[in-house]
Design a protein around this motif. Structure first.
Motif, PDB file in Angstrom:
ATOM      1  N   ALA A  26       0.830  -1.204   0.000  1.00  0.00           N
ATOM      2  CA  ALA A  26       0.000   0.000   0.000  1.00  0.00           C
ATOM      3  C   ALA A  26       0.865   1.256   0.000  1.00  0.00           C
ATOM      4  O   ALA A  26       0.544   2.239  -0.665  1.00  0.00           O
ATOM      5  CB  ALA A  26      -0.935  -0.009   1.206  1.00  0.00           C
ATOM      6  N   CYS A  27       1.980   1.238   0.720  1.00  0.00           N
ATOM      7  CA  CYS A  27       2.904   2.378   0.726  1.00  0.00           C
ATOM      8  C   CYS A  27       3.485   2.604  -0.671  1.00  0.00           C
ATOM      9  O   CYS A  27       3.529   3.737  -1.163  1.00  0.00           O
ATOM     10  CB  CYS A  27       4.024   2.158   1.737  1.00  0.00           C
ATOM     11  N   VAL A  28       3.910   1.532  -1.328  1.00  0.00           N
ATOM     12  CA  VAL A  28       4.453   1.648  -2.689  1.00  0.00           C
ATOM     13  C   VAL A  28       3.364   2.154  -3.636  1.00  0.00           C
ATOM     14  O   VAL A  28       3.618   3.028  -4.483  1.00  0.00           O
ATOM     15  CB  VAL A  28       5.022   0.291  -3.165  1.00  0.00           C
ATOM     16  N   ALA A  29       2.152   1.640  -3.502  1.00  0.00           N
ATOM     17  CA  ALA A  29       1.051   2.084  -4.359  1.00  0.00           C
ATOM     18  C   ALA A  29       0.756   3.569  -4.150  1.00  0.00           C
ATOM     19  O   ALA A  29       0.469   4.292  -5.111  1.00  0.00           O
ATOM     20  CB  ALA A  29      -0.199   1.240  -4.090  1.00  0.00           C
ATOM     21  N   CYS A  30       0.853   4.041  -2.914  1.00  0.00           N
ATOM     22  CA  CYS A  30       0.635   5.475  -2.642  1.00  0.00           C
ATOM     23  C   CYS A  30       1.691   6.321  -3.335  1.00  0.00           C
ATOM     24  O   CYS A  30       1.377   7.385  -3.887  1.00  0.00           O
ATOM     25  CB  CYS A  30       0.651   5.740  -1.137  1.00  0.00           C
ATOM     26  N   GLU A  31       2.924   5.869  -3.329  1.00  0.00           N
ATOM     27  CA  GLU A  31       3.992   6.620  -4.013  1.00  0.00           C
ATOM     28  C   GLU A  31       3.783   6.600  -5.523  1.00  0.00           C
ATOM     29  O   GLU A  31       3.948   7.618  -6.195  1.00  0.00           O
ATOM     30  CB  GLU A  31       5.361   6.051  -3.643  1.00  0.00           C
ATOM     31  N   ARG A  32       3.389   5.471  -6.075  1.00  0.00           N
ATOM     32  CA  ARG A  32       3.120   5.414  -7.516  1.00  0.00           C
ATOM     33  C   ARG A  32       1.951   6.320  -7.882  1.00  0.00           C
ATOM     34  O   ARG A  32       1.975   7.001  -8.906  1.00  0.00           O
ATOM     35  CB  ARG A  32       2.850   3.957  -7.925  1.00  0.00           C
ATOM     36  N   PHE A  33       0.929   6.356  -7.042  1.00  0.00           N
ATOM     37  CA  PHE A  33      -0.211   7.250  -7.243  1.00  0.00           C
ATOM     38  C   PHE A  33       0.265   8.705  -7.239  1.00  0.00           C
ATOM     39  O   PHE A  33      -0.119   9.506  -8.092  1.00  0.00           O
ATOM     40  CB  PHE A  33      -1.248   7.012  -6.136  1.00  0.00           C
TER      41      PHE A  33
END
Length: 111
Positions: free
Chosen positions: A4-11
């Motif tokens: 979820a942290c990685v997905a937030c950064e990609r977002f």
């Protein structure tokens, strides 16, 4: 939590801001809203101006019960938080703010 942290950064890289909720990550960055592996409920999520915080709670931790991390104001909660934060690039790897009371005086000049 880490996905979820990685997905937030990609977002953030795509949209220029962090998501306001984990649901914004679905389906482009995650297949579903991530759940806490300890109880199956959605992960705890908070968005701030400079970061996002994502946590799951383990109520039967081997550690003493404690309240929530400073990023959460939900009141006392039993258990141990597990998760992380993603900061804006300008705030990453910065030392904590200095306390003026902790300043070391400059060395005295020799007479």
């Amino acid at each position: 939590g880490a996905a979820a942290c990685v997905a937030c950064e990609r977002f953030r890289l795509k949209h220029g801001r962090f998501p306001k909720a984990l649901g914004e990550l679905v389906p482009a960055f995650l297949p579903a809203v991530p759940t806490n592996p300890f109880d199956g409920k959605p992960l705890t999520f908070r968005a701030f101006d400079d970061r996002v915080a994502i946590y799951g709670w383990h109520e039967h931790s081997q550690f003493a019960p404690q309240g929530p991390p400073a990023d959460f104001d939900e009141g006392p909660r039993k258990g141990e938080p597990h998760g992380g934060r993603v900061w804006l690039p300008k705030s990453r790897a910065l030392p904590p703010p200095r306390d003026p009371d902790d300043e070391i005086p400059p060395p005295r000049e020799k007479p």
